[in-house]
Design an enzyme around this catalytic site. Structure first.
Site, PDB file in Angstrom:
ATOM      1  N   LYS A 159      10.779  -3.656   1.615  1.00  0.00           N
ATOM      2  CA  LYS A 159       9.667  -4.610   1.622  1.00  0.00           C
ATOM      3  C   LYS A 159       8.764  -4.296   2.810  1.00  0.00           C
ATOM      4  CE  LYS A 159       8.420  -8.480   3.235  1.00  0.00           C
ATOM      5  NZ  LYS A 159       6.957  -8.222   3.384  1.00  0.00           N
ATOM      6  N   CYS A 176       5.196  -1.082  19.425  1.00  0.00           N
ATOM      7  CA  CYS A 176       6.287  -1.874  20.012  1.00  0.00           C
ATOM      8  C   CYS A 176       6.661  -1.343  21.392  1.00  0.00           C
ATOM      9  CB  CYS A 176       7.492  -1.902  19.083  1.00  0.00           C
ATOM     10  SG  CYS A 176       8.011  -0.286  18.516  1.00  0.00           S
TER      11      CYS A 176
HETATM   12  O1  TXE Z   1       5.429  -9.924  12.166  1.00  0.00           O
HETATM   13  P1  TXE Z   1       6.631 -10.434  11.299  1.00  0.00           P
HETATM   14  P2  TXE Z   1       3.949 -10.466  12.284  1.00  0.00           P
HETATM   15  C1  TXE Z   1       5.429  -8.502  16.834  1.00  0.00           C
HETATM   16  C2  TXE Z   1       4.068  -8.599  17.472  1.00  0.00           C
HETATM   17  C3  TXE Z   1       3.314  -9.432  16.510  1.00  0.00           C
HETATM   18  C4  TXE Z   1       4.395 -10.405  16.073  1.00  0.00           C
HETATM   19  C5  TXE Z   1       4.152 -11.095  14.769  1.00  0.00           C
HETATM   20  O2  TXE Z   1       4.161  -9.249  18.708  1.00  0.00           O
HETATM   21  O3  TXE Z   1       2.226 -10.081  17.067  1.00  0.00           O
HETATM   22  O4  TXE Z   1       5.539  -9.603  15.968  1.00  0.00           O
HETATM   23  O5  TXE Z   1       3.717 -10.167  13.817  1.00  0.00           O
HETATM   24  C6  TXE Z   1       8.401  -9.946   7.137  1.00  0.00           C
HETATM   25  N1  TXE Z   1      12.106 -13.361   6.160  1.00  0.00           N
HETATM   26  N2  TXE Z   1       5.596  -7.273  16.089  1.00  0.00           N
HETATM   27  O6  TXE Z   1       3.876 -11.934  12.066  1.00  0.00           O
HETATM   28  O7  TXE Z   1       6.418 -11.787  10.761  1.00  0.00           O
HETATM   29  C7  TXE Z   1       6.918  -9.682   6.997  1.00  0.00           C
HETATM   30  O8  TXE Z   1       6.502  -9.913   5.674  1.00  0.00           O
HETATM   31  C8  TXE Z   1      12.064 -12.043   5.905  1.00  0.00           C
HETATM   32  C9  TXE Z   1       6.494  -6.320  16.656  1.00  0.00           C
HETATM   33  O9  TXE Z   1       3.099  -9.650  11.450  1.00  0.00           O
HETATM   34  O10 TXE Z   1       7.838 -10.187  12.099  1.00  0.00           O
HETATM   35  C10 TXE Z   1       6.837  -8.237   7.425  1.00  0.00           C
HETATM   36  O11 TXE Z   1       7.236  -7.391   6.364  1.00  0.00           O
HETATM   37  N3  TXE Z   1      11.014 -11.269   6.224  1.00  0.00           N
HETATM   38  C11 TXE Z   1       6.769  -5.220  15.757  1.00  0.00           C
HETATM   39  C12 TXE Z   1       7.863  -8.165   8.549  1.00  0.00           C
HETATM   40  O12 TXE Z   1       8.730  -9.277   8.335  1.00  0.00           O
HETATM   41  C13 TXE Z   1       9.964 -11.839   6.827  1.00  0.00           C
HETATM   42  C14 TXE Z   1       5.787  -4.782  14.798  1.00  0.00           C
HETATM   43  C15 TXE Z   1       7.278  -8.250   9.946  1.00  0.00           C
HETATM   44  O13 TXE Z   1       6.542  -9.428  10.061  1.00  0.00           O
HETATM   45  C16 TXE Z   1       9.950 -13.215   7.120  1.00  0.00           C
HETATM   46  C17 TXE Z   1       4.964  -5.851  14.282  1.00  0.00           C
HETATM   47  C18 TXE Z   1      11.088 -13.992   6.757  1.00  0.00           C
HETATM   48  N4  TXE Z   1      11.186 -15.300   7.000  1.00  0.00           N
HETATM   49  C19 TXE Z   1       4.878  -7.036  14.946  1.00  0.00           C
HETATM   50  N5  TXE Z   1       8.787 -13.515   7.732  1.00  0.00           N
HETATM   51  C20 TXE Z   1       7.663  -4.140  16.246  1.00  0.00           C
HETATM   52  N6  TXE Z   1       8.915  -4.446  16.572  1.00  0.00           N
HETATM   53  O14 TXE Z   1       7.260  -2.997  16.278  1.00  0.00           O
HETATM   54  C21 TXE Z   1       8.084 -12.367   7.818  1.00  0.00           C
HETATM   55  N7  TXE Z   1       8.791 -11.351   7.264  1.00  0.00           N
END
Ligand code: TXE
Length: 505
Positions: free
Chosen positions: A185, A294
Protein backbone atom coordinates in the site's frame (compact mmCIF):
# COMPACT_ATOMS: atom_id res chain seq x y z
CA UNK A 1 -12.17 13.14 -19.37
CA UNK A 2 -9.30 10.76 -18.53
CA UNK A 3 -7.71 11.63 -21.86
CA UNK A 4 -7.33 15.22 -20.71
CA UNK A 5 -4.91 14.17 -18.01
CA UNK A 6 -1.20 14.57 -18.77
CA UNK A 7 -0.51 11.11 -17.47
CA UNK A 8 -2.89 8.21 -17.06
CA UNK A 9 -1.53 4.95 -15.71
CA UNK A 10 -3.33 1.97 -17.15
CA UNK A 11 -6.43 1.38 -15.12
CA UNK A 12 -7.67 -0.62 -13.35
CA UNK A 13 -4.87 -0.05 -10.88
CA UNK A 14 -5.42 -2.53 -8.05
CA UNK A 15 -3.62 -5.88 -8.40
CA UNK A 16 -5.26 -8.75 -6.53
CA UNK A 17 -4.29 -12.39 -6.94
CA UNK A 18 -2.58 -11.74 -10.27
CA UNK A 19 -5.46 -9.74 -11.79
CA UNK A 20 -5.72 -5.99 -12.38
CA UNK A 21 -9.04 -4.78 -11.05
CA UNK A 22 -10.95 -1.68 -10.01
CA UNK A 23 -12.28 -0.86 -6.59
CA UNK A 24 -15.26 -2.87 -5.32
CA UNK A 25 -17.20 0.39 -4.94
CA UNK A 26 -15.81 1.99 -8.13
CA UNK A 27 -14.06 4.67 -6.08
CA UNK A 28 -11.21 6.67 -7.59
CA UNK A 29 -8.72 9.25 -6.35
CA UNK A 30 -6.92 12.05 -8.15
CA UNK A 31 -3.15 12.31 -8.10
CA UNK A 32 -1.97 15.90 -8.09
CA UNK A 33 1.29 17.38 -9.35
CA UNK A 34 2.52 19.61 -6.49
CA UNK A 35 4.50 21.73 -8.97
CA UNK A 36 1.33 23.28 -10.40
CA UNK A 37 -1.67 21.81 -8.60
CA UNK A 38 -2.85 20.02 -11.75
CA UNK A 39 -4.49 16.61 -11.60
CA UNK A 40 -2.16 14.19 -13.38
CA UNK A 41 -3.95 10.88 -12.99
CA UNK A 42 -6.95 9.04 -11.65
CA UNK A 43 -6.31 5.80 -9.77
CA UNK A 44 -8.64 3.29 -8.19
CA UNK A 45 -9.35 3.76 -4.51
CA UNK A 46 -9.62 0.44 -2.71
CA UNK A 47 -12.11 -0.37 0.02
CA UNK A 48 -11.55 -2.26 3.26
CA UNK A 49 -13.07 -5.29 1.50
CA UNK A 50 -10.48 -4.98 -1.31
CA UNK A 51 -7.75 -4.87 1.33
CA UNK A 52 -9.08 -8.07 2.91
CA UNK A 53 -9.21 -9.68 -0.54
CA UNK A 54 -5.60 -8.71 -1.18
CA UNK A 55 -4.52 -10.32 2.10
CA UNK A 56 -6.53 -13.44 1.23
CA UNK A 57 -4.81 -13.61 -2.18
CA UNK A 58 -1.37 -13.29 -0.57
CA UNK A 59 -2.35 -15.91 2.02
CA UNK A 60 -3.48 -18.37 -0.67
CA UNK A 61 -0.26 -17.81 -2.63
CA UNK A 62 1.73 -18.40 0.52
CA UNK A 63 -0.11 -21.58 1.55
CA UNK A 64 -0.50 -23.17 -1.86
CA UNK A 65 1.69 -21.31 -4.36
CA UNK A 66 5.17 -22.26 -5.45
CA UNK A 67 6.98 -19.03 -4.48
CA UNK A 68 7.60 -19.79 -0.77
CA UNK A 69 9.01 -23.15 -1.88
CA UNK A 70 10.96 -21.81 -4.88
CA UNK A 71 14.65 -22.46 -5.45
CA UNK A 72 17.22 -19.75 -4.70
CA UNK A 73 18.04 -19.45 -8.42
CA UNK A 74 14.42 -18.72 -9.27
CA UNK A 75 14.24 -15.98 -6.66
CA UNK A 76 17.50 -14.47 -7.84
CA UNK A 77 16.32 -14.59 -11.46
CA UNK A 78 13.09 -12.74 -10.66
CA UNK A 79 14.91 -10.06 -8.66
CA UNK A 80 17.47 -9.56 -11.43
CA UNK A 81 14.74 -9.40 -14.06
CA UNK A 82 12.97 -6.64 -12.10
CA UNK A 83 16.25 -4.69 -11.95
CA UNK A 84 16.67 -5.05 -15.73
CA UNK A 85 13.15 -3.80 -16.37
CA UNK A 86 13.76 -0.82 -14.08
CA UNK A 87 16.82 0.03 -16.17
CA UNK A 88 14.72 -0.26 -19.33
CA UNK A 89 11.91 1.99 -18.04
CA UNK A 90 14.14 4.36 -16.06
CA UNK A 91 13.15 7.54 -17.86
CA UNK A 92 9.40 6.88 -17.88
CA UNK A 93 9.29 5.96 -14.19
CA UNK A 94 11.56 8.86 -13.22
CA UNK A 95 9.16 11.25 -14.94
CA UNK A 96 6.24 9.69 -13.13
CA UNK A 97 7.97 10.01 -9.78
CA UNK A 98 8.73 13.66 -10.47
CA UNK A 99 5.16 14.45 -11.52
CA UNK A 100 3.77 12.75 -8.44
CA UNK A 101 6.24 13.88 -5.73
CA UNK A 102 7.61 17.13 -7.13
CA UNK A 103 11.24 16.03 -6.74
CA UNK A 104 13.64 16.92 -9.54
CA UNK A 105 14.17 14.50 -12.41
CA UNK A 106 17.79 14.19 -11.39
CA UNK A 107 16.70 12.93 -7.96
CA UNK A 108 14.10 10.59 -9.45
CA UNK A 109 16.69 9.03 -11.76
CA UNK A 110 19.02 8.48 -8.81
CA UNK A 111 16.16 6.86 -6.87
CA UNK A 112 15.46 4.44 -9.71
CA UNK A 113 19.12 3.50 -10.07
CA UNK A 114 19.28 2.94 -6.30
CA UNK A 115 16.15 0.78 -6.44
CA UNK A 116 17.62 -1.36 -9.23
CA UNK A 117 20.80 -1.75 -7.15
CA UNK A 118 18.75 -2.95 -4.18
CA UNK A 119 16.97 -5.58 -6.32
CA UNK A 120 20.38 -6.70 -7.60
CA UNK A 121 21.81 -6.88 -4.09
CA UNK A 122 18.98 -9.14 -2.90
CA UNK A 123 19.29 -11.25 -6.06
CA UNK A 124 22.84 -11.93 -4.95
CA UNK A 125 21.84 -12.63 -1.36
CA UNK A 126 19.07 -14.97 -2.58
CA UNK A 127 21.76 -17.23 -4.04
CA UNK A 128 23.92 -17.23 -0.94
CA UNK A 129 23.37 -20.46 1.07
CA UNK A 130 24.06 -18.49 4.26
CA UNK A 131 20.75 -16.69 3.61
CA UNK A 132 18.80 -19.87 4.25
CA UNK A 133 20.37 -21.41 7.31
CA UNK A 134 23.39 -22.79 9.08
CA UNK A 135 24.58 -25.94 10.81
CA UNK A 136 25.10 -25.93 14.53
CA UNK A 137 27.79 -28.02 16.18
CA UNK A 138 26.15 -29.28 19.37
CA UNK A 139 29.21 -31.34 20.29
CA UNK A 140 27.59 -34.76 19.74
CA UNK A 141 28.56 -36.77 16.67
CA UNK A 142 25.10 -38.36 16.31
CA UNK A 143 23.25 -35.10 16.25
CA UNK A 144 22.65 -33.21 13.03
CA UNK A 145 21.50 -29.74 14.11
CA UNK A 146 20.49 -27.14 11.53
CA UNK A 147 18.77 -23.79 11.74
CA UNK A 148 16.88 -22.83 8.61
CA UNK A 149 15.52 -19.40 7.73
CA UNK A 150 12.03 -19.70 6.29
CA UNK A 151 9.81 -16.99 4.82
CA UNK A 152 7.87 -15.21 7.56
CA UNK A 153 4.66 -15.42 5.51
CA UNK A 154 2.23 -12.76 4.31
CA UNK A 155 3.66 -9.25 4.57
CA UNK A 156 1.83 -5.94 4.47
CA UNK A 157 4.01 -3.06 3.31
CA UNK A 158 2.89 0.48 3.94
CA UNK A 159 5.00 3.24 2.44
CA UNK A 160 5.13 7.05 2.59
CA UNK A 161 5.30 9.70 -0.10
CA UNK A 162 8.80 11.11 0.06
CA UNK A 163 10.63 8.21 -1.65
CA UNK A 164 7.66 6.21 -2.95
CA UNK A 165 9.47 3.78 -5.21
CA UNK A 166 12.59 3.47 -3.10
CA UNK A 167 10.96 2.86 0.24
CA UNK A 168 8.55 0.21 -0.96
CA UNK A 169 11.38 -1.51 -2.89
CA UNK A 170 13.50 -1.74 0.27
CA UNK A 171 10.67 -3.95 1.52
CA UNK A 172 9.70 -5.85 -1.67
CA UNK A 173 13.19 -6.98 -2.69
CA UNK A 174 14.16 -8.76 0.57
CA UNK A 175 10.62 -10.13 0.98
CA UNK A 176 10.81 -11.73 -2.49
CA UNK A 177 14.28 -13.06 -1.71
CA UNK A 178 12.93 -14.61 1.48
CA UNK A 179 10.01 -16.30 -0.35
CA UNK A 180 7.24 -14.21 1.19
CA UNK A 181 3.99 -13.07 -0.38
CA UNK A 182 2.83 -9.51 0.10
CA UNK A 183 0.32 -6.71 -0.12
CA UNK A 184 1.64 -3.26 -0.98
CA UNK A 185 0.00 0.00 0.00
CA UNK A 186 1.83 3.07 -1.24
CA UNK A 187 0.93 6.51 0.07
CA UNK A 188 -2.33 7.81 -1.36
CA UNK A 189 -0.41 11.01 -2.17
CA UNK A 190 2.08 9.28 -4.50
CA UNK A 191 0.82 5.93 -5.87
CA UNK A 192 1.98 6.17 -9.52
CA UNK A 193 5.51 4.77 -9.45
CA UNK A 194 4.39 1.80 -7.33
CA UNK A 195 1.72 0.93 -9.92
CA UNK A 196 4.46 1.03 -12.57
CA UNK A 197 6.74 -1.17 -10.45
CA UNK A 198 4.04 -3.79 -9.88
CA UNK A 199 3.51 -3.94 -13.65
CA UNK A 200 7.23 -4.66 -14.03
CA UNK A 201 7.12 -7.31 -11.31
CA UNK A 202 4.24 -8.97 -13.19
CA UNK A 203 6.19 -8.74 -16.45
CA UNK A 204 9.25 -10.23 -14.77
CA UNK A 205 7.16 -13.31 -14.02
CA UNK A 206 6.19 -13.20 -10.34
CA UNK A 207 3.59 -15.92 -9.77
CA UNK A 208 -0.01 -14.73 -9.22
CA UNK A 209 -0.78 -13.66 -5.67
CA UNK A 210 2.83 -13.14 -4.61
CA UNK A 211 2.66 -9.34 -4.99
CA UNK A 212 -0.71 -7.62 -4.51
CA UNK A 213 -1.39 -3.92 -4.68
CA UNK A 214 -4.08 -1.84 -3.03
CA UNK A 215 -4.35 1.93 -3.19
CA UNK A 216 -6.10 4.29 -0.86
CA UNK A 217 -6.12 6.18 2.38
CA UNK A 218 -4.30 5.13 5.50
CA UNK A 219 -7.41 5.50 7.61
CA UNK A 220 -9.45 3.02 5.54
CA UNK A 221 -7.16 0.81 3.45
CA UNK A 222 -4.00 0.95 5.59
CA UNK A 223 -5.92 0.37 8.81
CA UNK A 224 -7.88 -2.52 7.26
CA UNK A 225 -4.67 -4.22 6.11
CA UNK A 226 -3.17 -4.06 9.58
CA UNK A 227 -6.38 -5.18 11.30
CA UNK A 228 -6.93 -8.24 9.07
CA UNK A 229 -6.12 -11.69 10.43
CA UNK A 230 -3.76 -13.70 8.27
CA UNK A 231 -0.95 -11.14 8.14
CA UNK A 232 2.42 -12.25 9.53
CA UNK A 233 4.39 -9.02 9.25
CA UNK A 234 3.59 -5.34 8.80
CA UNK A 235 6.51 -3.27 7.55
CA UNK A 236 5.78 0.43 7.81
CA UNK A 237 7.69 3.57 6.91
CA UNK A 238 6.02 6.83 7.81
CA UNK A 239 5.20 9.15 10.68
CA UNK A 240 5.67 8.40 14.37
CA UNK A 241 2.01 8.81 15.27
CA UNK A 242 0.83 6.44 12.51
CA UNK A 243 3.56 3.96 13.43
CA UNK A 244 2.45 3.72 17.05
CA UNK A 245 -1.18 3.16 15.96
CA UNK A 246 -0.11 0.42 13.58
CA UNK A 247 1.97 -1.27 16.27
CA UNK A 248 -0.99 -1.17 18.70
CA UNK A 249 -3.37 -2.74 16.15
CA UNK A 250 -0.82 -5.36 15.10
CA UNK A 251 -0.33 -6.33 18.75
CA UNK A 252 -3.96 -7.50 18.86
CA UNK A 253 -3.15 -10.08 16.19
CA UNK A 254 0.36 -10.86 17.51
CA UNK A 255 1.65 -9.68 14.14
CA UNK A 256 5.34 -8.91 13.77
CA UNK A 257 6.00 -5.23 13.03
CA UNK A 258 8.94 -3.32 11.55
CA UNK A 259 8.81 0.47 11.83
CA UNK A 260 10.86 3.26 10.24
CA UNK A 261 9.47 6.45 11.71
CA UNK A 262 11.75 9.24 10.60
CA UNK A 263 14.19 11.32 12.55
CA UNK A 264 15.45 14.67 13.72
CA UNK A 265 18.99 14.23 12.69
CA UNK A 266 21.93 16.17 14.14
CA UNK A 267 24.79 17.29 11.95
CA UNK A 268 27.71 18.18 14.24
CA UNK A 269 30.42 20.45 12.83
CA UNK A 270 33.67 20.99 14.72
CA UNK A 271 35.74 24.10 14.03
CA UNK A 272 38.56 22.07 12.43
CA UNK A 273 36.27 20.43 9.84
CA UNK A 274 37.12 20.83 6.17
CA UNK A 275 35.26 24.01 5.37
CA UNK A 276 34.02 23.66 1.82
CA UNK A 277 32.76 20.11 2.20
CA UNK A 278 31.10 21.03 5.52
CA UNK A 279 29.17 23.93 3.98
CA UNK A 280 28.17 21.79 1.04
CA UNK A 281 27.12 18.77 3.13
CA UNK A 282 25.10 20.76 5.65
CA UNK A 283 23.27 22.49 2.81
CA UNK A 284 22.58 19.32 0.84
CA UNK A 285 21.89 17.31 3.99
CA UNK A 286 18.95 19.50 4.93
CA UNK A 287 17.65 21.03 1.69
CA UNK A 288 17.80 18.04 -0.68
CA UNK A 289 14.24 17.14 -1.72
CA UNK A 290 13.13 20.24 0.20
CA UNK A 291 13.91 18.54 3.50
CA UNK A 292 11.40 15.73 2.97
CA UNK A 293 13.93 13.08 3.87
CA UNK A 294 13.73 10.94 7.00
CA UNK A 295 17.49 11.23 7.47
CA UNK A 296 17.71 14.95 6.61
CA UNK A 297 20.29 16.81 8.70
CA UNK A 298 17.80 19.33 10.01
CA UNK A 299 19.64 20.09 13.23
CA UNK A 300 23.00 21.81 12.80
CA UNK A 301 25.14 21.66 15.94
CA UNK A 302 28.20 23.81 15.33
CA UNK A 303 31.27 24.67 17.41
CA UNK A 304 31.00 28.24 18.64
CA UNK A 305 34.12 29.81 17.02
CA UNK A 306 32.94 29.04 13.46
CA UNK A 307 29.18 29.30 14.01
CA UNK A 308 28.58 32.87 12.76
CA UNK A 309 30.68 32.33 9.69
CA UNK A 310 29.03 29.01 8.86
CA UNK A 311 25.50 30.37 9.29
CA UNK A 312 26.31 33.40 7.11
CA UNK A 313 27.70 31.21 4.36
CA UNK A 314 24.82 28.72 4.56
CA UNK A 315 22.29 31.55 4.38
CA UNK A 316 23.97 33.04 1.33
CA UNK A 317 24.11 29.68 -0.42
CA UNK A 318 20.55 28.71 0.61
CA UNK A 319 19.16 31.92 -0.86
CA UNK A 320 20.70 30.98 -4.22
CA UNK A 321 19.14 27.49 -4.41
CA UNK A 322 16.88 27.40 -7.46
CA UNK A 323 13.46 26.18 -6.39
CA UNK A 324 11.16 25.16 -9.24
CA UNK A 325 9.30 22.51 -11.18
CA UNK A 326 11.17 19.22 -10.94
CA UNK A 327 10.80 18.68 -14.69
CA UNK A 328 12.76 21.88 -15.38
CA UNK A 329 16.46 20.98 -15.56
CA UNK A 330 17.31 24.36 -14.02
CA UNK A 331 15.50 23.49 -10.76
CA UNK A 332 17.78 22.38 -7.94
CA UNK A 333 14.91 21.40 -5.67
CA UNK A 334 11.18 20.98 -6.23
CA UNK A 335 8.01 21.87 -4.35
CA UNK A 336 6.80 20.16 -1.21
CA UNK A 337 4.79 17.01 -1.87
CA UNK A 338 1.37 18.62 -1.33
CA UNK A 339 -0.35 21.85 -0.39
CA UNK A 340 -1.45 20.31 2.92
CA UNK A 341 2.14 19.43 3.73
CA UNK A 342 3.27 22.97 2.93
CA UNK A 343 0.78 24.25 5.49
CA UNK A 344 2.31 22.00 8.10
CA UNK A 345 5.80 23.28 7.28
CA UNK A 346 4.54 26.87 7.41
CA UNK A 347 3.10 26.26 10.86
CA UNK A 348 6.53 25.07 12.01
CA UNK A 349 8.22 28.15 10.57
CA UNK A 350 5.73 30.38 12.41
CA UNK A 351 6.38 28.37 15.55
CA UNK A 352 10.13 28.94 15.20
CA UNK A 353 9.57 32.69 15.16
CA UNK A 354 7.18 32.47 18.11
CA UNK A 355 9.68 30.38 20.07
CA UNK A 356 12.28 33.12 19.66
CA UNK A 357 14.67 31.55 17.14
CA UNK A 358 16.30 34.04 14.75
CA UNK A 359 15.05 33.65 11.18
CA UNK A 360 18.07 34.02 8.92
CA UNK A 361 16.58 33.22 5.53
CA UNK A 362 13.42 31.86 3.92
CA UNK A 363 10.41 31.66 6.18
CA UNK A 364 7.75 32.64 3.69
CA UNK A 365 6.36 31.44 0.37
CA UNK A 366 8.44 32.51 -2.61
CA UNK A 367 7.06 35.58 -4.37
CA UNK A 368 8.20 34.48 -7.86
CA UNK A 369 4.91 34.44 -9.87
CA UNK A 370 6.10 31.32 -11.73
CA UNK A 371 5.89 29.42 -8.45
CA UNK A 372 2.47 30.73 -7.44
CA UNK A 373 0.51 27.64 -8.43
CA UNK A 374 2.76 25.07 -6.76
CA UNK A 375 3.39 23.90 -3.17
CA UNK A 376 6.73 25.69 -3.00
CA UNK A 377 8.58 26.66 0.15
CA UNK A 378 12.10 28.08 0.24
CA UNK A 379 15.14 26.90 2.21
CA UNK A 380 14.75 28.36 5.68
CA UNK A 381 17.32 28.74 8.47
CA UNK A 382 16.73 29.50 12.15
CA UNK A 383 19.80 30.51 14.15
CA UNK A 384 20.28 30.72 17.92
CA UNK A 385 17.95 27.84 18.60
CA UNK A 386 17.56 26.20 21.95
CA UNK A 387 17.33 22.44 22.48
CA UNK A 388 13.93 22.80 24.15
CA UNK A 389 12.28 24.44 21.16
CA UNK A 390 9.73 22.34 19.30
CA UNK A 391 11.31 23.21 15.93
CA UNK A 392 14.50 21.62 17.27
CA UNK A 393 12.79 18.50 18.61
CA UNK A 394 9.97 17.75 16.15
CA UNK A 395 10.24 16.45 12.62
CA UNK A 396 9.16 19.36 10.39
CA UNK A 397 9.81 17.33 7.24
CA UNK A 398 10.42 20.51 5.30
CA UNK A 399 13.35 22.73 4.27
CA UNK A 400 14.00 24.08 7.78
CA UNK A 401 17.45 24.06 9.38
CA UNK A 402 17.86 24.87 13.07
CA UNK A 403 21.25 25.97 14.42
CA UNK A 404 22.61 25.33 17.93
CA UNK A 405 26.12 26.07 19.17
CA UNK A 406 28.46 24.08 21.41
CA UNK A 407 31.81 24.66 23.08
CA UNK A 408 32.94 21.19 24.20
CA UNK A 409 32.90 17.72 22.65
CA UNK A 410 30.75 16.42 25.51
CA UNK A 411 28.20 19.11 24.87
CA UNK A 412 28.13 18.26 21.15
CA UNK A 413 27.44 14.61 21.94
CA UNK A 414 24.81 15.51 24.52
CA UNK A 415 22.99 17.71 22.02
CA UNK A 416 23.36 15.09 19.29
CA UNK A 417 21.66 12.52 21.51
CA UNK A 418 19.06 14.96 22.82
CA UNK A 419 16.21 13.67 20.65
CA UNK A 420 13.46 11.09 20.98
CA UNK A 421 14.47 9.87 17.51
CA UNK A 422 17.72 8.18 16.52
CA UNK A 423 17.79 7.53 12.79
CA UNK A 424 20.94 9.24 11.52
CA UNK A 425 23.63 11.72 12.52
CA UNK A 426 26.72 13.31 11.05
CA UNK A 427 29.97 14.50 12.58
CA UNK A 428 32.56 16.60 10.79
CA UNK A 429 36.09 17.05 12.09
CA UNK A 430 39.66 16.79 10.82
CA UNK A 431 40.56 14.82 13.95
CA UNK A 432 40.00 11.19 13.03
CA UNK A 433 40.02 9.93 16.63
CA UNK A 434 37.50 12.51 17.69
CA UNK A 435 35.30 11.56 14.73
CA UNK A 436 35.32 7.91 15.84
CA UNK A 437 34.76 8.82 19.49
CA UNK A 438 31.77 11.03 18.75
CA UNK A 439 30.32 8.55 16.24
CA UNK A 440 30.49 5.78 18.86
CA UNK A 441 28.78 7.97 21.44
CA UNK A 442 25.89 8.98 19.16
CA UNK A 443 22.80 6.80 19.55
CA UNK A 444 21.62 6.77 15.94
CA UNK A 445 21.20 3.95 13.41
CA UNK A 446 23.57 5.53 10.88
CA UNK A 447 26.43 7.90 11.68
CA UNK A 448 28.37 9.62 8.93
CA UNK A 449 31.86 10.92 9.59
CA UNK A 450 32.81 13.73 7.17
CA UNK A 451 29.98 12.70 4.85
CA UNK A 452 26.22 12.86 4.96
CA UNK A 453 23.14 11.14 3.57
CA UNK A 454 24.88 8.20 1.87
CA UNK A 455 23.78 4.59 2.18
CA UNK A 456 24.59 1.21 0.63
CA UNK A 457 22.26 -1.69 -0.18
CA UNK A 458 24.51 -4.05 1.80
CA UNK A 459 24.55 -1.91 4.97
CA UNK A 460 21.67 -1.99 7.45
CA UNK A 461 19.35 1.01 7.71
CA UNK A 462 17.05 1.77 10.65
CA UNK A 463 16.66 3.71 13.84
CA UNK A 464 17.24 3.86 17.55
CA UNK A 465 14.64 5.23 19.95
CA UNK A 466 11.38 6.49 18.49
CA UNK A 467 12.77 6.18 14.95
CA UNK A 468 11.44 2.65 15.22
CA UNK A 469 12.74 -0.89 15.17
CA UNK A 470 13.64 -3.50 12.63
CA UNK A 471 16.23 -3.00 9.90
CA UNK A 472 16.06 -2.56 6.16
CA UNK A 473 18.84 -3.32 3.65
CA UNK A 474 21.80 -5.61 4.30
CA UNK A 475 21.47 -9.18 5.58
CA UNK A 476 19.30 -7.97 8.50
CA UNK A 477 16.88 -6.53 5.96
CA UNK A 478 16.43 -10.07 4.62
CA UNK A 479 16.24 -11.57 8.12
CA UNK A 480 13.30 -9.28 8.83
CA UNK A 481 11.27 -11.35 6.32
CA UNK A 482 12.38 -14.71 7.66
CA UNK A 483 11.84 -16.81 10.72
CA UNK A 484 14.13 -19.47 11.98
CA UNK A 485 13.36 -23.13 12.48
CA UNK A 486 15.64 -25.53 14.29
CA UNK A 487 15.99 -29.06 12.89
CA UNK A 488 17.45 -31.55 15.38
CA UNK A 489 18.04 -34.97 13.87
CA UNK A 490 19.39 -37.89 15.82
CA UNK A 491 21.25 -40.18 13.40
CA UNK A 492 21.64 -43.02 15.95
CA UNK A 493 18.53 -42.99 18.15
CA UNK A 494 18.97 -44.90 21.42
CA UNK A 495 16.95 -45.07 24.62
CA UNK A 496 18.22 -42.41 26.99
CA UNK A 497 17.07 -44.21 30.18
CA UNK A 498 16.49 -40.99 32.05
CA UNK A 499 14.12 -42.79 34.41
CA UNK A 500 15.45 -45.48 36.68
CA UNK A 501 13.49 -48.42 35.22
CA UNK A 502 14.51 -47.54 31.70
CA UNK A 503 10.84 -47.29 30.70
CA UNK A 504 10.21 -51.08 31.31
CA UNK A 505 7.55 -52.41 33.69
O1 TXE B 1 2.49 10.07 7.06
P1 TXE B 1 1.71 8.79 7.52
P2 TXE B 1 1.96 11.51 6.67
C1 TXE B 1 6.63 11.93 8.84
C2 TXE B 1 6.79 13.40 8.54
C3 TXE B 1 5.43 13.79 8.10
C4 TXE B 1 4.58 12.95 9.04
C5 TXE B 1 3.17 12.71 8.59
O2 TXE B 1 7.14 14.10 9.70
O3 TXE B 1 5.16 15.14 8.24
O4 TXE B 1 5.26 11.72 9.09
O5 TXE B 1 3.16 12.36 7.23
C6 TXE B 1 -0.44 5.18 5.79
N1 TXE B 1 -3.07 2.56 9.34
N2 TXE B 1 7.06 11.10 7.74
O6 TXE B 1 0.72 11.86 7.42
O7 TXE B 1 0.33 9.08 7.94
C7 TXE B 1 -0.55 6.27 4.75
O8 TXE B 1 -1.66 6.04 3.91
C8 TXE B 1 -2.27 2.11 8.35
C9 TXE B 1 8.26 10.36 7.96
O9 TXE B 1 1.88 11.59 5.23
O10 TXE B 1 2.59 8.10 8.47
C10 TXE B 1 0.78 6.15 4.05
O11 TXE B 1 0.76 5.07 3.14
N3 TXE B 1 -1.64 2.92 7.49
C11 TXE B 1 8.52 9.40 6.91
C12 TXE B 1 1.73 5.82 5.20
O12 TXE B 1 0.89 5.30 6.23
C13 TXE B 1 -1.81 4.24 7.63
C14 TXE B 1 8.06 9.63 5.56
C15 TXE B 1 2.51 7.00 5.74
O13 TXE B 1 1.61 7.99 6.14
C16 TXE B 1 -2.63 4.77 8.64
C17 TXE B 1 6.82 10.36 5.49
C18 TXE B 1 -3.28 3.86 9.52
N4 TXE B 1 -4.06 4.26 10.53
C19 TXE B 1 6.37 11.08 6.56
N5 TXE B 1 -2.61 6.12 8.55
C20 TXE B 1 9.76 8.60 7.00
N6 TXE B 1 9.93 7.80 8.04
O14 TXE B 1 10.56 8.63 6.09
C21 TXE B 1 -1.81 6.43 7.51
N7 TXE B 1 -1.33 5.30 6.94
Amino acid sequence: MDNALPFQPPRPSLFLGGRWTGSSDDGTRESVNPADGQVIALVDEATAADAAQAVAAARAAFEHGRWPRSAPEERAALLSAIAELLDRDREAIARLETLDTGKTLKESRIDIDDVAAVFRYYAQLAEDPASYGRSVDVGEPDIDSRVTFEPVGVCVMIAPWNYPLLQISWKIAPALAAGCTMVLKPSEVTPLSTIALVRLIEEAGAPAGVVNLVLGSGAVVGAALVDTPGVDLVSFTGGLHTGTRIAATAAKHVTKVALELGGKNPHIVFADADWDSAVDAVLTGVFLHSGQVCSAGTRLIVEEPVADRLVAELAARAARITVGDGLDPASETGPLVSFAHREKVERYAALGVAEGARLVCGGQRPNDPRLAEGAYYPPTIFDHCDRRMRIVQEETFGPILTVERFTTEDEAVRLGNDTRYGLAAGVRTADQERGERVARALRHGTVWINDFGRYAPAAEWGGFGDSGFGRELGPSGLAEYQQSKHFWRNTEPKAGNWFADGGKD
